[in-house]
Scaffold this motif. Structure first.
Motif, PDB file in Angstrom:
ATOM      1  N   TYR A  18       0.857  -1.186   0.000  1.00 45.27           N
ATOM      2  CA  TYR A  18       0.000   0.000   0.000  1.00 45.27           C
ATOM      3  C   TYR A  18       0.886   1.226   0.000  1.00 45.27           C
ATOM      4  O   TYR A  18       1.915   1.245   0.650  1.00 45.27           O
ATOM      5  CB  TYR A  18      -0.883   0.037   1.254  1.00 45.27           C
ATOM      6  CG  TYR A  18      -1.910  -1.065   1.302  1.00 45.27           C
ATOM      7  CD1 TYR A  18      -3.019  -1.022   0.461  1.00 45.27           C
ATOM      8  CD2 TYR A  18      -1.778  -2.129   2.185  1.00 45.27           C
ATOM      9  CE1 TYR A  18      -3.970  -2.032   0.510  1.00 45.27           C
ATOM     10  CE2 TYR A  18      -2.721  -3.136   2.238  1.00 45.27           C
ATOM     11  CZ  TYR A  18      -3.811  -3.085   1.402  1.00 45.27           C
ATOM     12  OH  TYR A  18      -4.750  -4.080   1.448  1.00 45.27           O
ATOM     13  N   VAL A  20       0.822   4.995   1.029  1.00 40.49           N
ATOM     14  CA  VAL A  20       0.059   6.038   1.718  1.00 40.49           C
ATOM     15  C   VAL A  20       0.943   7.270   1.863  1.00 40.49           C
ATOM     16  O   VAL A  20       2.004   7.213   2.491  1.00 40.49           O
ATOM     17  CB  VAL A  20      -0.413   5.558   3.111  1.00 40.49           C
ATOM     18  CG1 VAL A  20      -1.288   6.617   3.764  1.00 40.49           C
ATOM     19  CG2 VAL A  20      -1.158   4.246   2.996  1.00 40.49           C
ATOM     20  N   VAL A  25       3.868   0.770   2.305  1.00 36.03           N
ATOM     21  CA  VAL A  25       3.660  -0.169   3.408  1.00 36.03           C
ATOM     22  C   VAL A  25       3.564  -1.556   2.789  1.00 36.03           C
ATOM     23  O   VAL A  25       2.662  -1.829   2.004  1.00 36.03           O
ATOM     24  CB  VAL A  25       2.360   0.163   4.180  1.00 36.03           C
ATOM     25  CG1 VAL A  25       2.171  -0.842   5.316  1.00 36.03           C
ATOM     26  CG2 VAL A  25       2.393   1.585   4.709  1.00 36.03           C
ATOM     27  N   ALA A  27       2.346  -4.643   3.242  1.00 31.87           N
ATOM     28  CA  ALA A  27       1.404  -5.390   4.093  1.00 31.87           C
ATOM     29  C   ALA A  27       1.658  -6.885   3.986  1.00 31.87           C
ATOM     30  O   ALA A  27       1.573  -7.613   4.966  1.00 31.87           O
ATOM     31  CB  ALA A  27      -0.031  -5.062   3.692  1.00 31.87           C
ATOM     32  N   PRO A  46       0.418 -10.287  15.357  1.00 30.92           N
ATOM     33  CA  PRO A  46       0.032  -9.053  16.048  1.00 30.92           C
ATOM     34  C   PRO A  46      -0.690  -8.092  15.116  1.00 30.92           C
ATOM     35  O   PRO A  46      -0.719  -8.288  13.904  1.00 30.92           O
ATOM     36  CB  PRO A  46       1.369  -8.474  16.514  1.00 30.92           C
ATOM     37  CG  PRO A  46       2.373  -9.034  15.561  1.00 30.92           C
ATOM     38  CD  PRO A  46       1.875 -10.379  15.153  1.00 30.92           C
ATOM     39  N   SER A  47      -1.247  -7.064  15.728  1.00 36.62           N
ATOM     40  CA  SER A  47      -1.979  -6.063  14.945  1.00 36.62           C
ATOM     41  C   SER A  47      -1.058  -5.431  13.900  1.00 36.62           C
ATOM     42  O   SER A  47       0.090  -5.119  14.180  1.00 36.62           O
ATOM     43  CB  SER A  47      -2.521  -4.986  15.898  1.00 36.62           C
ATOM     44  OG  SER A  47      -3.298  -4.087  15.171  1.00 36.62           O
ATOM     45  N   GLY A  48      -1.553  -5.299  12.714  1.00 37.56           N
ATOM     46  CA  GLY A  48      -0.781  -4.659  11.648  1.00 37.56           C
ATOM     47  C   GLY A  48       0.176  -5.604  10.954  1.00 37.56           C
ATOM     48  O   GLY A  48       0.930  -5.194  10.076  1.00 37.56           O
ATOM     49  N   SER A  49       0.135  -6.872  11.306  1.00 36.37           N
ATOM     50  CA  SER A  49       1.083  -7.812  10.711  1.00 36.37           C
ATOM     51  C   SER A  49       0.686  -8.241   9.295  1.00 36.37           C
ATOM     52  O   SER A  49       1.488  -8.819   8.576  1.00 36.37           O
ATOM     53  CB  SER A  49       1.215  -9.045  11.607  1.00 36.37           C
ATOM     54  OG  SER A  49      -0.068  -9.608  11.821  1.00 36.37           O
ATOM     55  N   GLY A  50      -0.554  -7.978   8.938  1.00 34.89           N
ATOM     56  CA  GLY A  50      -0.983  -8.314   7.578  1.00 34.89           C
ATOM     57  C   GLY A  50      -2.021  -9.417   7.516  1.00 34.89           C
ATOM     58  O   GLY A  50      -2.313  -9.943   6.440  1.00 34.89           O
ATOM     59  N   LYS A  51      -2.637  -9.731   8.660  1.00 35.95           N
ATOM     60  CA  LYS A  51      -3.620 -10.818   8.698  1.00 35.95           C
ATOM     61  C   LYS A  51      -4.826 -10.534   7.797  1.00 35.95           C
ATOM     62  O   LYS A  51      -5.213 -11.363   6.976  1.00 35.95           O
ATOM     63  CB  LYS A  51      -4.134 -11.038  10.136  1.00 35.95           C
ATOM     64  CG  LYS A  51      -3.067 -11.400  11.141  1.00 35.95           C
ATOM     65  CD  LYS A  51      -3.678 -11.751  12.489  1.00 35.95           C
ATOM     66  CE  LYS A  51      -4.385 -10.576  13.151  1.00 35.95           C
ATOM     67  NZ  LYS A  51      -3.465  -9.492  13.585  1.00 35.95           N
ATOM     68  N   SER A  52      -5.387  -9.351   7.985  1.00 35.27           N
ATOM     69  CA  SER A  52      -6.586  -9.028   7.201  1.00 35.27           C
ATOM     70  C   SER A  52      -6.252  -8.917   5.720  1.00 35.27           C
ATOM     71  O   SER A  52      -7.043  -9.322   4.860  1.00 35.27           O
ATOM     72  CB  SER A  52      -7.211  -7.728   7.695  1.00 35.27           C
ATOM     73  OG  SER A  52      -7.717  -7.915   8.994  1.00 35.27           O
ATOM     74  N   THR A  53      -5.066  -8.371   5.436  1.00 29.75           N
ATOM     75  CA  THR A  53      -4.646  -8.277   4.038  1.00 29.75           C
ATOM     76  C   THR A  53      -4.573  -9.676   3.424  1.00 29.75           C
ATOM     77  O   THR A  53      -5.053  -9.906   2.314  1.00 29.75           O
ATOM     78  CB  THR A  53      -3.278  -7.574   3.954  1.00 29.75           C
ATOM     79  OG1 THR A  53      -3.362  -6.340   4.667  1.00 29.75           O
ATOM     80  CG2 THR A  53      -2.883  -7.309   2.523  1.00 29.75           C
TER      81      THR A  53
ATOM     82  N   ARG B 386     -15.719  -2.108   5.483  1.00 26.00           N
ATOM     83  CA  ARG B 386     -15.120  -1.412   6.617  1.00 26.00           C
ATOM     84  C   ARG B 386     -15.977  -0.221   7.064  1.00 26.00           C
ATOM     85  O   ARG B 386     -15.789   0.313   8.151  1.00 26.00           O
ATOM     86  CB  ARG B 386     -13.732  -0.919   6.200  1.00 26.00           C
ATOM     87  CG  ARG B 386     -12.733  -0.952   7.332  1.00 26.00           C
ATOM     88  CD  ARG B 386     -11.396  -0.472   6.843  1.00 26.00           C
ATOM     89  NE  ARG B 386     -10.600  -1.538   6.248  1.00 26.00           N
ATOM     90  CZ  ARG B 386      -9.697  -1.333   5.271  1.00 26.00           C
ATOM     91  NH1 ARG B 386      -9.523  -0.124   4.780  1.00 26.00           N
ATOM     92  NH2 ARG B 386      -8.999  -2.333   4.797  1.00 26.00           N
TER      93      ARG B 386
HETATM   94  N1  LIG Z   1      -6.214   0.090   2.544  1.00 25.43           N
HETATM   95  C1  LIG Z   1      -5.020   0.275   3.104  1.00 25.43           C
HETATM   96  N2  LIG Z   1      -4.316   1.360   2.762  1.00 25.43           N
HETATM   97  C2  LIG Z   1      -3.099   1.553   3.293  1.00 25.43           C
HETATM   98  N3  LIG Z   1      -2.524   0.726   4.148  1.00 25.43           N
HETATM   99  C3  LIG Z   1      -3.182  -0.381   4.548  1.00 25.43           C
HETATM  100  C4  LIG Z   1      -4.468  -0.651   4.013  1.00 25.43           C
HETATM  101  N4  LIG Z   1      -4.906  -1.824   4.552  1.00 25.43           N
HETATM  102  C5  LIG Z   1      -3.910  -2.233   5.376  1.00 25.43           C
HETATM  103  N5  LIG Z   1      -2.892  -1.379   5.368  1.00 25.43           N
HETATM  104  C6  LIG Z   1      -1.626  -1.512   6.119  1.00 25.43           C
HETATM  105  O1  LIG Z   1      -1.146  -2.816   5.915  1.00 25.43           O
HETATM  106  C7  LIG Z   1      -0.655  -3.353   7.112  1.00 25.43           C
HETATM  107  C8  LIG Z   1      -1.355  -4.656   7.448  1.00 25.43           C
HETATM  108  O2  LIG Z   1      -2.696  -4.393   7.752  1.00 25.43           O
HETATM  109  P1  LIG Z   1      -3.766  -5.503   8.134  1.00 25.43           P
HETATM  110  O3  LIG Z   1      -5.092  -4.882   8.186  1.00 25.43           O
HETATM  111  O4  LIG Z   1      -3.579  -6.647   7.219  1.00 25.43           O
HETATM  112  O5  LIG Z   1      -3.279  -5.904   9.599  1.00 25.43           O
HETATM  113  P2  LIG Z   1      -3.922  -6.937  10.618  1.00 25.43           P
HETATM  114  O6  LIG Z   1      -2.899  -7.961  10.867  1.00 25.43           O
HETATM  115  O7  LIG Z   1      -5.240  -7.406  10.091  1.00 25.43           O
HETATM  116  O8  LIG Z   1      -4.125  -6.074  11.904  1.00 25.43           O
HETATM  117  P3  LIG Z   1      -5.286  -6.153  13.003  1.00 25.43           P
HETATM  118  O9  LIG Z   1      -5.012  -7.313  13.869  1.00 25.43           O
HETATM  119  O10 LIG Z   1      -5.150  -4.872  13.736  1.00 25.43           O
HETATM  120  O11 LIG Z   1      -6.575  -6.268  12.266  1.00 25.43           O
HETATM  121  C9  LIG Z   1      -0.854  -2.296   8.190  1.00 25.43           C
HETATM  122  O12 LIG Z   1       0.383  -1.632   8.393  1.00 25.43           O
HETATM  123  C10 LIG Z   1      -1.859  -1.363   7.593  1.00 25.43           C
HETATM  124  O13 LIG Z   1      -1.606  -0.037   7.997  1.00 25.43           O
END
Ligand SMILES: Nc1ncnc2c1ncn2[C@@H]1O[C@H](COP(=O)(O)OP(=O)(O)OP(=O)(O)O)[C@@H](O)[C@H]1O
Ligand SMILES: [Mg+2]
Lengths: 230, 389
Positions: A18, A20, A25, A27, A46-53, B386
């Protein structure tokens, strides 16, 4: 047993970047992953590790910038949105942290929804949806609206909706995150039951206790996937 | 899929009834304006046109304004009557006079004419007979009364054989016309009586023919041109000496006017429909934003762009068509009430105007639904999911 079965998900060198405000970033940074048919896998990080991505790419809500992703024998490339929607509809069953049910509709109608987009006819659709609701033990709540159900019941409806189409995988992102621990355990028990029945389940969580319940645990850190245990 | 989209649209519309109704209001008013205005104009035009046709059918009337020292006599009408495009020709002298019977009296328009008048004007007898040639030749004091004149004077209609005075002279009633229930009669009102030309001209002190009417022998236009050239020849090619009028040219002029009128009113109504369409677009845009999450969910579980597009487009179309339907129902009600009030005119919605309203509403719904629907269809599933609203 599981290592012999057919792979449902094969990811090789998947990256998602990504940008920004001019800053990159990463992800997902070269993620490799294989999930086989009938497995119950948890992905923890952990949070921000890229799970949701990762989940978005597995679930075909998004496509990777580079790398190869094969879902159920089909290579997911730069498909059109319309084609991705069709793949989601057929192969993926999503279960979200916040249930994501349509509040205007009854439980049964919510479960029917993915079948509508498969153009299945009314009679068959009803039956299939009712069966899915029966599998999560909510037959007697068919006509209730989500607002008339408890959190755990809502998540069961969501699971029934994911099950209704017989997808290749069930993809759950923090499915117990909005539930109290007792209800969360019930939902996890349901996942175990579905796993025993042969469903492939990918469960995303940041809670090690929940992650450890899965048959196999995958760690994700800064966009890279590492396997723990086996 | 269409059936499903219709169901979904119905659910969305009924889940917020007040808002949906307010959104429809623009279309309801627009359709009402269109249908009611056009139907009123059409109804009035239809009534007036049929009046004109019934009234003088296709006679040509001539008024002599300046006789140039060679006035027309009754005998001159025979020359006119022999023209091949002329059926019959009748003079119509007229004067106002007081008619009296016993203690009742009424001011009547007394027309002096000949038997030909009966056919030229398309009159019908209720009782007795019309004027005869002998009455004219002998200048007999006989009269034919209009139905309402007889009723007003005698309190009944069957008064053949009765004696009354008109302008101080005694007349014998030989006939009573059928009641004239037409719109024109009720608009113009008044009482009329008919006497031999020779009698009326003596009473009015006007021995010449100043007005006459002619029935066509075939084609009315032909009649008109023949009568005109006859008159021109009679009055030294002076066009100002007389005035020629033709009922069909009057009704032609009238339908042009009403045609323009309904076009104008229809245009105004169309503009209000357009405004209604903008209202739909406005609410649909709000609705698409409000339902971002829903769109995200639907997309996640497999709805493609086309399905989402269809869902919102059908919703816009349905709001528009439901508004149209309500508008039509209200229009029907208004026209029924108008019919009761107007008494003599029956207003009704023509299939044409209904189709126009439905067609226009559909187009409005589609056009103004297109942008919001497209906006919904193009939402990115992840961002839509979201969304917290
Ligand atoms: N649409 C987006 N635009 C810019 N950056 C993004 C976007 N989606 C995710 N990121 C970045 O990608 C990285 C991974 O995000 P992701 O949502 O996959 O984390 P996560 O592991 O699901 O965290 P959490 O446990 O908090 O949900 C983060 O640093 C986030 O800031
Ligand atoms: Mg996340």
């Amino acid at each position: 047993m599981s290592s012999e079965s057919r792979p449902i998900i094969t990811m090789t060198d998947i990256t998602k970047v990504y940008t920004v405000g001019g800053e990159e970033v990463r992800a997902l940074d070269g993620a490799n992953l294989t999930i086989r048919e009938g497995e119950f896998v948890s992905i923890i990080g952990p949070s921000g590790s890229g799970k949701s991505t990762l989940m978005n790419i597995i679930g075909c809500l998004d496509v990777a910038d580079s790398g190869e992703y094969i879902l159920d024998g089909q290579s997911i490339e730069q498909y059109s949105e319309e084609e991705l929607a069709r793949i989601r509809n057929k192969k993926i069953g999503f279960i979200f942290q916040n249930f994501n049910l349509l509040s205007r509709m009854s439980a049964l109608a919510n479960v029917e929804l993915p079948l509508i987009y498969q153009r299945i006819h009314m009679g068959d659709r009803r039956e299939q949806a009712a069966q899915a609701l029966a599998r999560v033990g909510l037959t007697d709540r068919s006509n209730h609206k989500p607002t008339e159900l408890s959190g755990g019941q809502q998540q069961r409806v969501a699971i029934a909706r994911a099950l209704a189409t017989n997808p290749a995988i069930l993809l759950a992102d923090e499915p117990t995150g909005n539930l109290d621990s007792k209800t969360g355990e019930d939902i996890l028990a349901l996942f175990h039951e579905l796993h025993r029945a042969g469903n492939t389940i990918v469960l995303i969580t940041h809670d090690p206790k929940i992650a450890s319940q899965a048959q196999r645990r995958i760690n994700i850190m800064d966009g890279r996937v590492t396997e723990v245990g086996a | 899929m269409i059936v499903q989209s219709i169901k979904m649209a119905w659910e969305a519309i009924t889940s917020n009834k007040m808002r949906s109704f307010l959104t429809m209001l623009g279309i309801i008013i627009g359709v009402m304006a269109l249908v009611v205005l056009v139907s009123l104009v059409n109804g009035a035009t239809g009534a007036v046109t049929s009046e004109i046709t019934a009234l003088g059918n296709d006679m040509v009337t001539v008024n002599i304004r300046d006789d140039k020292g060679s006035p027309m006599r009754l005998e001159d009408l025979d020359e006119l009557a022999v023209l091949d495009a002329v059926g019959e020709a009748a003079p119509s002298g007229s004067m106002n006079a007081t008619a009296k019977f016993g203690y009742s009296d009424v001011t009547v328009s007394l027309y002096g004419t000949t038997p030909a008048y009966y056919n030229v004007q398309g009159l019908h007898m209720k009782y007795g007979r019309f004027l005869k040639t002998a009455d004219v030749e002998n200048a007999s004091y006989v009269t034919v009364l209009a139905y309402n004149t007889a009723e007003e004077l005698f309190g009944k209609a069957d008064v053949v054989g009765e004696q009354l005075t008109i302008g101080g002279r005694s007349f014998l009633v030989v006939g009573v016309l059928e009641e004239d229930t037409s719109l024109f009669a009720s608009m113009i009102g008044g009482y009329s009586a008919y006497a031999p030309f020779t009698v009326e001209s003596r009473m009015a002190d006007e021995p010449y023919v100043t007005a006459l009417s002619v029935s066509p022998g075939g084609n009315t236009d032909e009649t008109e041109s023949q009568v005109e050239s006859f008159m021109l020849a009679r009055f030294n090619q002076d066009e100002d000496a007389f005035r020629l009028m033709n009922m069909s040219s009057i009704s032609d002029a009238m339908s042009t006017v009403t045609g323009t009128l309904s076009l104008l009113l229809g245009g105004i109504a169309a503009i209000s429909l357009l405004v209604g369409g903008i209202g739909i677009m406005n609410i649909m845009l709000v609705s698409v934003t409000e339902r971002t999450k829903e769109i995200g969910i639907r997309k996640a579980i497999g709805a493609g762009k086309k399905s989402i597009m269809m869902q919102f487009l059908i919703e816009a179309l349905m709001v528009s068509l439901m508004g149209c339907l309500l508008g039509l129902a209200l229009s029907w009600l208004i026209l029924e009430v108008a019919t009761v009030i107007a008494k003599t005119i029956a207003f009704s919605m023509s299939i044409g105007v209904v189709l126009l309203a439905v067609g226009f509403s559909s187009i409005i719904g589609l056009i103004f639904g297109l942008y919001p629907a497209n906006k919904a269809a193009n939402k990115h599933p992840i961002e839509a999911l979201r969304y917290e609203g």
